[in-house]
Enzyme design. Structure first.
Site, PDB file in Angstrom:
ATOM      1  N   GLU A  88       0.835  -1.199   0.000  1.00  0.00           N
ATOM      2  CA  GLU A  88       0.000   0.000   0.000  1.00  0.00           C
ATOM      3  C   GLU A  88       0.865   1.243   0.000  1.00  0.00           C
ATOM      4  OE1 GLU A  88      -3.211   0.344   2.893  1.00  0.00           O
ATOM      5  OE2 GLU A  88      -3.182  -1.836   3.073  1.00  0.00           O
ATOM      6  N   CYS A 120      -4.957  -4.506   3.041  1.00  0.00           N
ATOM      7  CA  CYS A 120      -4.930  -5.665   3.941  1.00  0.00           C
ATOM      8  C   CYS A 120      -5.013  -7.008   3.233  1.00  0.00           C
ATOM      9  CB  CYS A 120      -6.053  -5.593   4.984  1.00  0.00           C
ATOM     10  SG  CYS A 120      -5.998  -4.112   5.999  1.00  0.00           S
ATOM     11  N   HIS A 242      -4.440 -11.294  10.306  1.00  0.00           N
ATOM     12  CA  HIS A 242      -3.888  -9.966  10.026  1.00  0.00           C
ATOM     13  C   HIS A 242      -3.984  -9.147  11.317  1.00  0.00           C
ATOM     14  CE1 HIS A 242      -3.031  -6.178   8.236  1.00  0.00           C
ATOM     15  NE2 HIS A 242      -4.270  -5.731   8.255  1.00  0.00           N
TER      16      HIS A 242
END
Length: 292
Positions: A88, A120, A242
């Site tokens: 990102e 993500c 995550h």
């Protein structure tokens, strides 16, 4: 009918794995002292102890090259045909950051490079894409590299979760570490819980909204996985979550357990996750680098 050898099913997955981070860090006890607050707000409240901090000569490329170089040192470059770079924190709107890594680690020109961005998720997507490429030709290998820097405004609620890290994976047939099996559950929803427009160098986040979106997504993906015949929750020996902050894994694990008919105590959840949070609590958030 005789089946051709190349059509026989093969196991595909992660053969080798390497992690890299910054050369500097900041104790969240020091951050708490700076703001005059109780350090337990960080160590207990979100489960974070330290954040990784980049030096002026470090970025997503240097971390990615560090992790990838160790993969190549152990395995060589033979058979590698693709490098998928998930981030990102892209450094160019056109050129893939992976091309810089390609040069730094000495990959041959016969290795394609593609950058992927999806909050993500893109490292996981890259892993799935790698499996598809290798299924077409099991002699090929794919480097999946995820590298990110999480930055939030100073004094914001997200500041204590900042961090930086990279992970490199060598994906191939007959892997030594982990096989990627079907099915896979997926879930997509357009929510404005977290974003960083081009004019900003730091991300914007709605903390409570982000937690809600996370749990909604993991529940939706789990339901899709089970609808496709996936294994029940109790059959899993371990789950990798995550972790924007480590307490998020606690929330996710309990959420899945409850969806599956369970009701674990806080102590049981902590015991299940104890070995999966050691890296994250001293690295901080790195967007898509799942190191647990």
């Amino acid at each position: 009918m005789v089946r051709h050898e190349s059509e026989m099913p093969v196991s595909i997955g992660i053969h080798d794995l390497a992690l890299a981070t910054s050369h500097h860090s900041l104790s969240l006890t020091d951050l708490a002292d700076h703001y005059g607050i109780d350090p337990a707000k960080f160590s207990v409240g979100i489960g974070q102890d330290v954040m990784s901090v980049l030096a002026g000569d470090e970025d997503i490329v240097t971390m990615a090259a560090d992790a990838t170089a160790r993969i190549i040192a152990r395995n060589g470059v033979e058979g590698i045909r693709t490098l998928l770079f998930a981030t990102e924190s892209g450094i160019d709107q056109s050129k893939s950051a992976g091309v810089y890594v390609h040069k730094l680690v000495g990959l041959p020109s016969t290795v394609r490079v593609v950058e992927l961005k999806q909050a993500c998720y893109s490292a996981t997507a890259a892993l799935q894409f790698a499996v598809g490429l290798i299924a077409r030709d099991p002699s090929q290998k794919v480097l999946v590299v995820a590298s990110d820097v999480a930055r939030y405004d100073l004094g914001s609620s997200g500041e204590s979760t900042q961090g930086a890290a990279a992970a490199a994976m060598l994906v191939q047939a007959d892997p030594a570490i982990m096989v990627v099996d079907n099915p896979a559950g997926v879930f997509t929803e357009d929510v404005m819980d977290f974003w960083r427009p081009n004019y900003r160098s730091t991300a914007l986040v709605d903390g409570k909204g982000s937690i809600k979106a996370y749990l909604n997504a993991i529940g939706g993906a789990w339901e899709d996985y089970r609808a496709q015949g996936g294994a029940p929750f109790e059959d899993f020996a371990a789950i990798c979550y995550h972790q924007p902050f480590t307490k998020m894994a606690t929330k996710a694990h309990r959420h899945l357990a409850v969806l599956s008919g369970g009701n674990p105590t806080p102590a049981e959840v902590a015991a299940d996750l104890a070995e999966t949070i050691s890296y994250n609590c001293v690295l901080g958030h790195s967007y898509r680098v799942w190191v647990s």
